[in-house]
Design a protein around this motif. Structure first.
Motif, PDB file in Angstrom:
ATOM      1  N   GLY A 136     -36.104  -2.041   2.781  1.00  0.00           N
ATOM      2  CA  GLY A 136     -35.299  -0.857   2.514  1.00  0.00           C
ATOM      3  C   GLY A 136     -33.968  -1.154   1.867  1.00  0.00           C
ATOM      4  N   GLY A 137     -33.492  -2.406   1.964  1.00  0.00           N
ATOM      5  CA  GLY A 137     -32.221  -2.761   1.337  1.00  0.00           C
ATOM      6  C   GLY A 137     -31.031  -2.233   2.107  1.00  0.00           C
ATOM      7  N   CYS A 138     -29.840  -2.533   1.608  1.00  0.00           N
ATOM      8  CA  CYS A 138     -28.621  -1.971   2.195  1.00  0.00           C
ATOM      9  C   CYS A 138     -28.672  -0.451   2.059  1.00  0.00           C
ATOM     10  CB  CYS A 138     -27.383  -2.522   1.485  1.00  0.00           C
ATOM     11  SG  CYS A 138     -27.190  -4.307   1.633  1.00  0.00           S
ATOM     12  N   THR A 139     -28.102   0.240   3.010  1.00  0.00           N
ATOM     13  CA  THR A 139     -28.259   1.699   3.048  1.00  0.00           C
ATOM     14  C   THR A 139     -27.629   2.401   1.861  1.00  0.00           C
ATOM     15  OG1 THR A 139     -26.247   1.944   4.397  1.00  0.00           O
ATOM     16  CG2 THR A 139     -28.346   1.714   5.568  1.00  0.00           C
ATOM     17  N   PHE A 140     -26.687   1.739   1.174  1.00  0.00           N
ATOM     18  CA  PHE A 140     -26.010   2.368   0.042  1.00  0.00           C
ATOM     19  C   PHE A 140     -26.669   2.045  -1.291  1.00  0.00           C
ATOM     20  CE2 PHE A 140     -23.844  -1.649   1.058  1.00  0.00           C
ATOM     21  CZ  PHE A 140     -24.029  -2.341  -0.130  1.00  0.00           C
ATOM     22  N   LEU A 184     -15.510   1.547  -4.113  1.00  0.00           N
ATOM     23  CA  LEU A 184     -15.546   2.740  -3.276  1.00  0.00           C
ATOM     24  C   LEU A 184     -16.999   2.990  -2.894  1.00  0.00           C
ATOM     25  CD1 LEU A 184     -14.471   5.500  -2.151  1.00  0.00           C
ATOM     26  CD2 LEU A 184     -14.908   6.414  -4.450  1.00  0.00           C
ATOM     27  N   LEU A 185     -17.254   3.282  -1.630  1.00  0.00           N
ATOM     28  CA  LEU A 185     -18.612   3.613  -1.212  1.00  0.00           C
ATOM     29  C   LEU A 185     -19.054   4.902  -1.898  1.00  0.00           C
ATOM     30  CD1 LEU A 185     -21.027   2.986   0.694  1.00  0.00           C
ATOM     31  CD2 LEU A 185     -19.993   4.632   2.282  1.00  0.00           C
ATOM     32  N   HIS A 186     -20.159   4.823  -2.622  1.00  0.00           N
ATOM     33  CA  HIS A 186     -20.776   6.003  -3.220  1.00  0.00           C
ATOM     34  C   HIS A 186     -22.025   6.368  -2.435  1.00  0.00           C
ATOM     35  CE1 HIS A 186     -18.623   4.523  -6.941  1.00  0.00           C
ATOM     36  NE2 HIS A 186     -18.300   5.803  -6.923  1.00  0.00           N
ATOM     37  N   VAL A 187     -22.244   7.649  -2.280  1.00  0.00           N
ATOM     38  CA  VAL A 187     -23.496   8.134  -1.711  1.00  0.00           C
ATOM     39  C   VAL A 187     -24.389   8.535  -2.875  1.00  0.00           C
ATOM     40  CG1 VAL A 187     -24.605   9.816  -0.202  1.00  0.00           C
ATOM     41  CG2 VAL A 187     -22.328   8.950   0.367  1.00  0.00           C
ATOM     42  N   LEU A 188     -25.523   7.855  -3.001  1.00  0.00           N
ATOM     43  CA  LEU A 188     -26.448   8.101  -4.103  1.00  0.00           C
ATOM     44  C   LEU A 188     -27.735   8.721  -3.582  1.00  0.00           C
ATOM     45  CD1 LEU A 188     -26.032   4.741  -6.070  1.00  0.00           C
ATOM     46  CD2 LEU A 188     -24.762   6.882  -6.370  1.00  0.00           C
ATOM     47  N   LYS A 189     -28.346   9.529  -4.401  1.00  0.00           N
ATOM     48  CA  LYS A 189     -29.614  10.159  -4.032  1.00  0.00           C
ATOM     49  C   LYS A 189     -30.675   9.102  -3.737  1.00  0.00           C
ATOM     50  CE  LYS A 189     -28.747  14.163  -7.030  1.00  0.00           C
ATOM     51  NZ  LYS A 189     -29.176  14.886  -8.258  1.00  0.00           N
ATOM     52  N   ARG A 190     -31.583   9.462  -2.850  1.00  0.00           N
ATOM     53  CA  ARG A 190     -32.745   8.626  -2.511  1.00  0.00           C
ATOM     54  C   ARG A 190     -32.335   7.313  -1.854  1.00  0.00           C
ATOM     55  NH1 ARG A 190     -33.759  10.365  -7.658  1.00  0.00           N
ATOM     56  NH2 ARG A 190     -33.536   8.264  -8.549  1.00  0.00           N
TER      57      ARG A 190
END
Length: 327
Positions: A48-52, A223-229
């Motif tokens: 699954g990789g890192c959550t980000f 900066l932490l980005h929230v990306l789709k999927r």
């Protein structure tokens, strides 16, 4: 004794100026995708990789992994030349973990990039747990022949956070990987992320303070980005994640810069989230406005990189060491 700003109007050790000092002119990075994966995705460490991390393994602006390096390079160079007509190039292996393969494969890819006209060096992004001895030996060979940077992901010194984001390695592993590279005098650019789940500004500052004590030559502050999927997107949709606001981020980055040694080259002060994938923070899309705000805050403080370097030893006991004992 009052410290004097050594950077003039810039106020920090910018990568563009460092390139000009080293190469005597404009140099830009051409992002490439070598078709790698990651031990945090293929099951060796986790899945699954890192959550980000996006489906492209943080290589959203790199070339197409299905294309040969020569094709990717030509396309990337053409895009960048729309803005800069005359320049030389760093071949940037960006997507996923770019030392996670047999040395024969690494040699094929990296040597191909070095053969491209105008290439003056390599930048190779990877994880600290993807540096077996034979790979480090090849990197050491490259370091003797060309200008080499290894970009090493840390993200945070806090192992508790590392578990939350499914990082798949601890702080001690990062320190071991860094030491392996520096034994061969390989330049290292460390990546850290501000805004990770559950972290306070003080925790993020602690990460910068610890990094400032390390034998590193460059830093990327993201900066932490929230990306789709991504798993992070699901957490955000469930209300389990608070995003940083611009004012907090700008102030924090200035605090972090003040701790860094003057000779550490700043490769980045904020990241780019692909517009078609970005969920937030949306203010980050105005990248130049964010950089201008950081500069304005440094100017307002009459501050600069390294101004508070003596304060980097303000933690008597490593925060990371303390946290590894927390169950």
């Amino acid at each position: 004794m009052k410290m004097i700003n050594p950077f003039g109007e810039a106020r920090y050790n910018r990568l563009n100026e460092a390139y000009r000092r080293e190469y005597g002119g404009k140099v830009f990075k051409v992002p490439l995708d070598g078709g790698f994966t990651c031990p945090n995705r293929d099951g060796l460490v986790s899945k699954g990789g890192c959550t980000f991390c996006s489906d492209d393994g943080s290589g959203d602006f790199a070339g197409n992994a299905c294309d040969p390096i020569s094709v990717q390079f030509a396309e990337g160079k053409a895009r960048l030349h729309r803005k800069w007509k005359e320049a030389r190039y760093i071949a940037y292996f960006q997507a996923f973990s770019n030392t996670y393969a047999p040395v024969t494969r690494l040699r094929e890819l990296f040597e191909s990039a070095l053969e491209e006209e105008g290439v003056v060096g390599l930048s190779i992004a990877t994880r600290p747990d993807c540096l077996p001895d034979e790979v480090v030996a090849y990197l050491a060979e490259l370091n003797e022949r060309t200008s080499l940077w290894v970009e090493l992901g840390l993200q945070t010194i806090h192992d508790k956070t590392g578990k939350k984001i499914n990082r798949g390695h601890d702080y001690a592993t990062f320190c071991d990987g860094l030491a392996k590279l520096r034994r061969h005098n390989i330049r290292v650019c460390v990546h850290i992320i501000n805004g990770l789940p559950g972290e306070t500004p003080q925790m993020m500052l602690d990460t910068a303070r610890e990094v400032a004590k390390m034998d590193i030559q460059g830093i990327k502050i993201h900066l932490l980005h929230v990306l789709k999927r991504t798993p992070l997107a699901r957490q955000y949709e469930l209300g389990l994640l608070d995003l940083m606001d611009e004012t907090t981020y700008v102030s924090l980055v200035c605090d972090q810069l003040e701790l860094l040694p003057e000779d550490v080259i700043v490769h980045r002060l904020t990241g780019d989230g692909p517009p078609d994938l970005l969920i937030g923070p949306m203010w980050s899309r105005q990248k130049m406005a964010v950089l201008n705000a950081i500069h304005a805050e440094l100017e307002r403080r009459d501050s600069f990189q390294g101004k508070k370097k003596d304060e980097r030893y303000g933690i008597n006991e490593s925060v990371a060491v303390r946290e590894t004992s927390v169950t």
